[in-house]
Design a protein around this motif. Structure first.
Motif, PDB file in Angstrom:
ATOM      1  N   LYS A 336       0.784  -1.238   0.093  1.00 41.08           N
ATOM      2  CA  LYS A 336      -0.174   0.005   0.067  1.00 41.08           C
ATOM      3  C   LYS A 336       0.844   1.381   0.050  1.00 41.08           C
ATOM      4  O   LYS A 336       0.216   2.359  -0.142  1.00 41.08           O
ATOM      5  N   ASP A 337       2.039   1.220   0.120  1.00 33.84           N
ATOM      6  CA  ASP A 337       2.793   2.435   0.274  1.00 33.84           C
ATOM      7  C   ASP A 337       3.344   2.912  -0.981  1.00 33.84           C
ATOM      8  O   ASP A 337       4.602   2.581  -1.808  1.00 33.84           O
ATOM      9  N   ASP A 338       2.500   3.569  -1.620  1.00 35.27           N
ATOM     10  CA  ASP A 338       2.877   4.174  -3.140  1.00 35.27           C
ATOM     11  C   ASP A 338       3.865   5.337  -3.074  1.00 35.27           C
ATOM     12  O   ASP A 338       4.604   5.517  -3.811  1.00 35.27           O
ATOM     13  N   ASN A 339       3.823   5.825  -1.795  1.00 39.19           N
ATOM     14  CA  ASN A 339       5.008   7.078  -1.703  1.00 39.19           C
ATOM     15  C   ASN A 339       6.166   6.500  -1.795  1.00 39.19           C
ATOM     16  O   ASN A 339       7.102   6.944  -2.445  1.00 39.19           O
ATOM     17  N   THR A 340       6.373   5.107  -1.270  1.00 38.12           N
ATOM     18  CA  THR A 340       7.868   4.636  -1.141  1.00 38.12           C
ATOM     19  C   THR A 340       8.045   4.059  -2.561  1.00 38.12           C
ATOM     20  O   THR A 340       9.316   4.451  -3.147  1.00 38.12           O
ATOM     21  N   CYS A 341       7.248   3.432  -3.167  1.00 39.98           N
ATOM     22  CA  CYS A 341       7.225   3.247  -4.750  1.00 39.98           C
ATOM     23  C   CYS A 341       7.832   4.357  -5.549  1.00 39.98           C
ATOM     24  O   CYS A 341       8.677   4.336  -6.489  1.00 39.98           O
TER      25      CYS A 341
END
Length: 437
Positions: A336-341
């Motif tokens: 769920k961590d799109d920011n990290t991606c």
């Protein structure tokens, strides 16, 4: 008018003069002469013999000679070739030109795709095939004619080999009789080795032999089991009762490897284990000296450990396992961590300089990248748990699907000629050669 008649009669007069002198005179004009393209001869007929062709040198043959001469001159320069006399030089030139023509024919087939390799000129190109084969045969040193001189030379060579053997392997014997016995055995083995290696040079044997530490032993001595040493005479029994030797080895071990222990009890325990290992090593090395085993052992940094403790030292330390709930939570957070991606995507663009045609293509590649990135994270979590044996990472292919990546790995093959096209090319080339040569 009269002068015109005189001029008209000149050719007739010349004709009769030619007949009287026996000179063949052609009645056809140069324009009517024809040259056969296949055999390169003039087919114009004369009055003397209308069936006899006049042979002329063709432009094709002279071109071949010119090219061969150029290749020949280059061969002489490139390989610094010299001959004793002109006849030998001419002979070698003829052989060279024949070889050169074969090379040209072969390379023509290569250009047409009929054969898979090219040929070229080398230092053997002025030799026939039989001469080349003779050059490849190894030359064996001529034998000594005189038997007496041969024996004398053999003794000298054997003595030199024996002295080198004593130096190389540090061989020492009890007395002069034992030394002489071993020297005789050595010389017999040395002669057998030399004869074997002569056969090897003649390609009759597939391998060479050499001197080693057993060359002063007979075959029976090498293959017989090692003699048993009485228990009371063995060094091992002395070591078992000689704590002083073990103590000296232990003190050297402490100096060499500088181990540290918690207390005196641990130190005593390690010393006892060390002494057991030391005795075992010494027993092993006695068997090595007797020729029963092929390697020696020695003291190392693990000599104060038992075998089980040493095995545990070799096992990689695994991180403690996460609980099932904790692992599931971590994986779900990563997904769920799109920011990290997004951060990983920006780093990918910088690291590999990736550029795309438009925003649509960029978004497509970013989506594929994030899917790959998440799969990598999940894989690496399993690696941390000890389930997988390796880690994964981002590389230049991380914005491709598996199918796209596979396509990238396929080699680009040159398009094949059609069968008809290849056949046509070969036939045209053959026709060209037939006309020229």
């Amino acid at each position: 008018m009269g002068s015109a008649r005189i001029l008209d009669g000149v050719p007739l007069l010349l004709y009769f003069v030619g007949v009287v002198l026996g000179v063949p005179v052609s009645t056809s004009s140069p324009a009517t002469q024809k040259i056969s393209p296949e055999i390169g001869v003039t087919t114009g007929k004369s009055l003397a013999d209308s069936s006899t062709p006049t042979i002329e040198s063709t432009s094709g043959l002279s071109e071949f000679e010119d090219e061969c001469q150029f290749a020949w001159q280059r061969f002489l320069v490139d390989f610094d070739v010299h001959y004793d006399h002109d006849s030998e030089r001419q002979k070698r030139r003829d052989i060279f030109c024949a070889n050169w023509q074969k090379i040209r024919d072969h390379n023509l087939k290569f250009d047409l795709g009929v054969v898979s390799f090219k040929k070229g000129i080398n230092k053997w190109s002025d030799l026939t095939f039989e001469e080349w084969k003779e050059k490849q045969t190894p030359k064996v040193m001529p034998e000594i004619a005189s038997e007496s001189s041969k024996e004398q030379q053999d003794k000298v060579n054997c003595q030199a080999a024996w002295e080198k053997f004593l130096i190389d392997f540090g061989a020492m014997y009890k007395n002069a009789n034992e030394t002489e016995k071993r020297r005789n055995v050595f010389c017999a083995n040395w002669r057998a080795i030399v004869e074997h290696n002569v056969q090897y040079e003649k390609w009759a044997e597939p391998f060479k032999k050499d001197i080693n530490q057993w060359t002063d032993h007979t075959n029976e001595e090498r293959t017989s089991p090692a003699p048993e040493i009485p228990k009371e005479e063995t060094t091992t029994s002395k070591i078992d009762n000689d704590d002083n030797i073990c103590q000296a080895a232990w003190e050297k071990f402490l100096i060499d490897f500088k181990p540290t222990y918690q207390d005196d009890t641990e130190t005593e325990k390690r010393q006892n284990i060390f002494c057991e290992n030391f005795k075992s090593i010494h027993k092993h090395n006695i068997q090595y000296d007797l020729g029963n085993i092929s390697f020696k052992k020695g003291i190392n940094q693990w000599s104060d450990l038992t075998v089980e403790e040493w095995k545990n030292k070799q096992r990689p330390a695994l991180n403690p396992e996460f609980s099932k709930i904790e692992t599931t939570t971590k994986i779900s957070v990563v997904k769920k961590d799109d920011n990290t991606c997004q951060a990983a995507w920006k780093k990918f663009l910088i690291d590999f300089g990736a550029k795309y045609q438009d925003e649509t293509e960029t978004e497509k590649r970013r989506t594929i990248f994030c899917d790959n990135w998440k799969a990598i994270q999940e894989h690496n979590v399993q690696f941390e748990l000890g389930v997988e044996s390796f880690k994964k990472g981002i590389n230049q292919w991380s914005d491709l699907t598996v199918e796209e990546w596979k396509t990238k790995q396929r080699p680009n093959l040159a398009p094949e000629f059609s069968k008809e096209e290849t056949t046509t090319k070969i036939s045209k080339e053959k026709k060209y050669k037939k006309n020229v040569f």
